[in-house]
Design a protein around this motif. Structure first.
Motif, PDB file in Angstrom:
ATOM      1  N   ASP A   6     -43.435  -8.129 -17.922  1.00 45.12           N
ATOM      2  CA  ASP A   6     -44.133  -6.856 -17.740  1.00 45.12           C
ATOM      3  C   ASP A   6     -45.108  -6.931 -16.567  1.00 45.12           C
ATOM      4  O   ASP A   6     -45.236  -7.968 -15.905  1.00 45.12           O
ATOM      5  CB  ASP A   6     -44.801  -6.396 -19.030  1.00 45.12           C
ATOM      6  N   GLN A   7     -45.816  -5.842 -16.312  1.00 41.03           N
ATOM      7  CA  GLN A   7     -46.722  -5.765 -15.180  1.00 41.03           C
ATOM      8  C   GLN A   7     -47.932  -6.697 -15.306  1.00 41.03           C
ATOM      9  O   GLN A   7     -48.618  -6.957 -14.327  1.00 41.03           O
ATOM     10  CB  GLN A   7     -47.160  -4.320 -14.903  1.00 41.03           C
ATOM     11  N   ASP A   8     -48.161  -7.235 -16.480  1.00 44.32           N
ATOM     12  CA  ASP A   8     -49.252  -8.193 -16.697  1.00 44.32           C
ATOM     13  C   ASP A   8     -48.766  -9.633 -16.645  1.00 44.32           C
ATOM     14  O   ASP A   8     -49.525 -10.562 -16.924  1.00 44.32           O
ATOM     15  CB  ASP A   8     -49.930  -7.936 -18.048  1.00 44.32           C
ATOM     16  N   ILE A  46     -41.467   1.576 -15.108  1.00 46.10           N
ATOM     17  CA  ILE A  46     -42.937   1.610 -15.162  1.00 46.10           C
ATOM     18  C   ILE A  46     -43.518   2.442 -14.015  1.00 46.10           C
ATOM     19  O   ILE A  46     -44.548   3.083 -14.196  1.00 46.10           O
ATOM     20  CB  ILE A  46     -43.574   0.195 -15.236  1.00 46.10           C
ATOM     21  N   GLU A  47     -42.831   2.477 -12.886  1.00 45.99           N
ATOM     22  CA  GLU A  47     -43.283   3.337 -11.785  1.00 45.99           C
ATOM     23  C   GLU A  47     -43.130   4.812 -12.154  1.00 45.99           C
ATOM     24  O   GLU A  47     -44.039   5.608 -11.930  1.00 45.99           O
ATOM     25  CB  GLU A  47     -42.491   3.039 -10.518  1.00 45.99           C
ATOM     26  N   TYR A  50     -45.682   5.877 -14.844  1.00 53.96           N
ATOM     27  CA  TYR A  50     -47.013   6.104 -14.280  1.00 53.96           C
ATOM     28  C   TYR A  50     -47.059   7.443 -13.537  1.00 53.96           C
ATOM     29  O   TYR A  50     -48.036   8.195 -13.659  1.00 53.96           O
ATOM     30  CB  TYR A  50     -47.426   4.966 -13.352  1.00 53.96           C
ATOM     31  N   GLU A  55     -50.620   6.882 -16.391  1.00 46.96           N
ATOM     32  CA  GLU A  55     -51.104   5.679 -17.087  1.00 46.96           C
ATOM     33  C   GLU A  55     -50.003   4.641 -17.144  1.00 46.96           C
ATOM     34  O   GLU A  55     -48.819   4.972 -17.043  1.00 46.96           O
ATOM     35  CB  GLU A  55     -51.602   5.999 -18.487  1.00 46.96           C
ATOM     36  N   ASP A  56     -50.383   3.390 -17.309  1.00 52.26           N
ATOM     37  CA  ASP A  56     -49.416   2.313 -17.400  1.00 52.26           C
ATOM     38  C   ASP A  56     -48.619   2.391 -18.690  1.00 52.26           C
ATOM     39  O   ASP A  56     -49.116   2.828 -19.723  1.00 52.26           O
ATOM     40  CB  ASP A  56     -50.121   0.948 -17.342  1.00 52.26           C
ATOM     41  N   THR A  58     -47.229   0.493 -21.665  1.00 51.47           N
ATOM     42  CA  THR A  58     -47.574  -0.756 -22.349  1.00 51.47           C
ATOM     43  C   THR A  58     -46.739  -0.893 -23.622  1.00 51.47           C
ATOM     44  O   THR A  58     -46.352   0.089 -24.252  1.00 51.47           O
ATOM     45  CB  THR A  58     -49.069  -0.809 -22.717  1.00 51.47           C
TER      46      THR A  58
END
Length: 59
Positions: A6-8, A46-47, A50, A55-56, A58
């Motif tokens: 994921d993005q994290d 995810i792009e 958003y 918002e992201d 999650t």
């Protein structure tokens, strides 16, 4: 079981992520990106998430 990052930077279950996705975004991307990896699909999602919600996404 397929996993993605994921993005994290966390490893997550791809099927779980797909089940939580917005249907409209997911189906639109599926039509556009039929031949891609799970990671490429998730990154594109995810792009779009958003852009639509501000918002992201999650898990």
């Amino acid at each position: 079981m397929s996993t993605i990052i994921d993005q994290d930077g966390e490893e997550i279950d791809y099927a779980t992520a797909v089940n939580l996705m917005d249907d409209e975004i997911r189906e639109g991307l599926h039509a556009e990106m039929a031949l891609c990896t799970d990671q490429q699909f998730f990154d594109a999602y995810i792009e779009r998430h958003y852009a639509k919600y501000g918002e992201d996404f999650t898990i």
